[in-house]
Design an enzyme around this catalytic site. Structure first.
Site, PDB file in Angstrom:
ATOM      1  N   HIS A 154      24.877  40.374  -1.117  1.00  0.00           N
ATOM      2  CA  HIS A 154      24.167  39.814   0.055  1.00  0.00           C
ATOM      3  C   HIS A 154      24.357  38.289   0.115  1.00  0.00           C
ATOM      4  O   HIS A 154      23.387  37.518   0.000  1.00  0.00           O
ATOM      5  CB  HIS A 154      22.686  40.181  -0.124  1.00  0.00           C
ATOM      6  CG  HIS A 154      21.800  39.953   1.053  1.00  0.00           C
ATOM      7  ND1 HIS A 154      21.566  38.724   1.628  1.00  0.00           N
ATOM      8  CD2 HIS A 154      21.026  40.824   1.761  1.00  0.00           C
ATOM      9  CE1 HIS A 154      20.708  38.845   2.625  1.00  0.00           C
ATOM     10  NE2 HIS A 154      20.364  40.101   2.721  1.00  0.00           N
ATOM     11  N   GLU A 254      27.610  39.855   4.293  1.00  0.00           N
ATOM     12  CA  GLU A 254      27.334  40.686   3.119  1.00  0.00           C
ATOM     13  C   GLU A 254      28.380  41.802   2.984  1.00  0.00           C
ATOM     14  O   GLU A 254      28.537  42.623   3.884  1.00  0.00           O
ATOM     15  CB  GLU A 254      25.932  41.284   3.241  1.00  0.00           C
ATOM     16  CG  GLU A 254      24.861  40.220   3.481  1.00  0.00           C
ATOM     17  CD  GLU A 254      23.589  40.785   4.063  1.00  0.00           C
ATOM     18  OE1 GLU A 254      23.264  41.954   3.775  1.00  0.00           O
ATOM     19  OE2 GLU A 254      22.918  40.070   4.841  1.00  0.00           O
TER      20      GLU A 254
END
Ligand code: TA6
Length: 278
Positions: A154, A254
């Site tokens: 992420h 991400e």
């Protein structure tokens, strides 16, 4: 040089410096929260008010969302899984090349994880710090039954200002808009003038983040879904550990296995998602 460091509250991290770059990686979550190439600006964004406390995810850098991306059907379980708030083991490092440092971190099932997720597993993060940031997250199913895995690296990127940021490489890709839960198709480059929270699918090409006169490239493998997120004004006010203007200087790209890109791991099988940022 690789040094094991501890904050006054006992929070532990590894500091890495070589002739090409420097980085900092917390043992909690094997969380890379600093990466900077020699003579360049920081590439990863880190909140000025991030927590550095056990049990709370660092806000910024590269949180590892595992073994689920998003919310679990059991709403008592943490969003984006438990890996990023678990203590990982620093296994080994290799500094044989003065321009590159490699490190391995490992998380395996235990009483705490089994309470949240009943499967036995081994999870390893192989990180290489050089003029590129290379992250390989390898999941091995040590259980006697298959399990479904969704995950994401992420990554929070630092930008000069969100109005200058542009993402190339996702044109014509289908995406789920997490704000409307509608399926859309990307038209052209991605720019930001509102909250954006999208899960792109069928992603194969390199993604380019352009910010003023800087270009950051993201090359994924083992991942065909990419999440693009900027919380904009309202959501930033609701987010933990973010100053109200934080959205102006960050965005997330991400590398994921999310939604349709979920993986099913059979017993004794492994799966690796890899992202190279350069
Ligand atoms: O990846 C985007 C997202 O799912 C956003 O919706 C937002 O929730 C973000 O992740 C941050 O989540 P966190 O659990 O780190 O606060």
């Amino acid at each position: 040089m690789i040094v094991h460091k501890k904050l006054a509250n006992g929070f532990e991290y590894i500091e890495i410096k070589n002739s090409a770059a420097e980085a900092k990686i917390a043992l909690q979550g094997a969380h890379i929260f600093h990466y900077k190439r020699a003579d360049e600006e920081q590439i990863l964004w880190l909140s000025e008010v991030s927590d550095f406390e056990y049990g709370k995810a660092i806000r910024g850098g590269v949180p590892i969302c595992w073994p689920w991306f998003g919310f679990n059907e059991n709403k008592n379980l943490p969003q984006h899984g438990f890996a990023r708030v678990s203590m990982w083991e620093f296994i080994k490092s290799d500094e044989s090349d003065e321009k590159s440092s490699s490190l391995i971190f490992r998380l395996t099932h235990g009483s705490q994880t089994l309470k949240m997720w009943r499967y036995k597993f081994e999870l390893e993060l192989h990180v290489t710090i050089s003029d590129k940031l290379t992250m390989e997250l390898k999941t091995t199913n040590l259980d006697c039954e298959s399990f479904v895995l969704t995950q994401a690296l992420h990554t929070y990127f630092k930008v000069s200002h969100i109005s200058h940021a542009l993402i190339k490489g996702l044109d014509k890709k289908p995406y789920l808009d997490a704000l409307t839960w509608k399926n859309e198709i990307q038209e052209g480059d991605i720019t930001f003038n509102q909250e954006v929270d999208r899960v792109y699918q069928e992603v194969t090409d390199e993604i380019i983040l352009r910010d003023e006169n800087r270009e950051i490239h993201i090359k994924n493998s083992g991942s065909s879904s990419t999440v693009v997120w900027n919380p904009w004004i309202e959501k930033t006010l609701r987010m933990s550990a973010m100053n109200e203007n934080a959205y102006e200087h960050m965005l997330c790209i991400e590398s994921a296995n999310a939604f349709d890109d979920r993986k099913v791991l059979k017993p004794q099988s492994s799966y690796t998602i890899k992202a190279v940022i350069f």
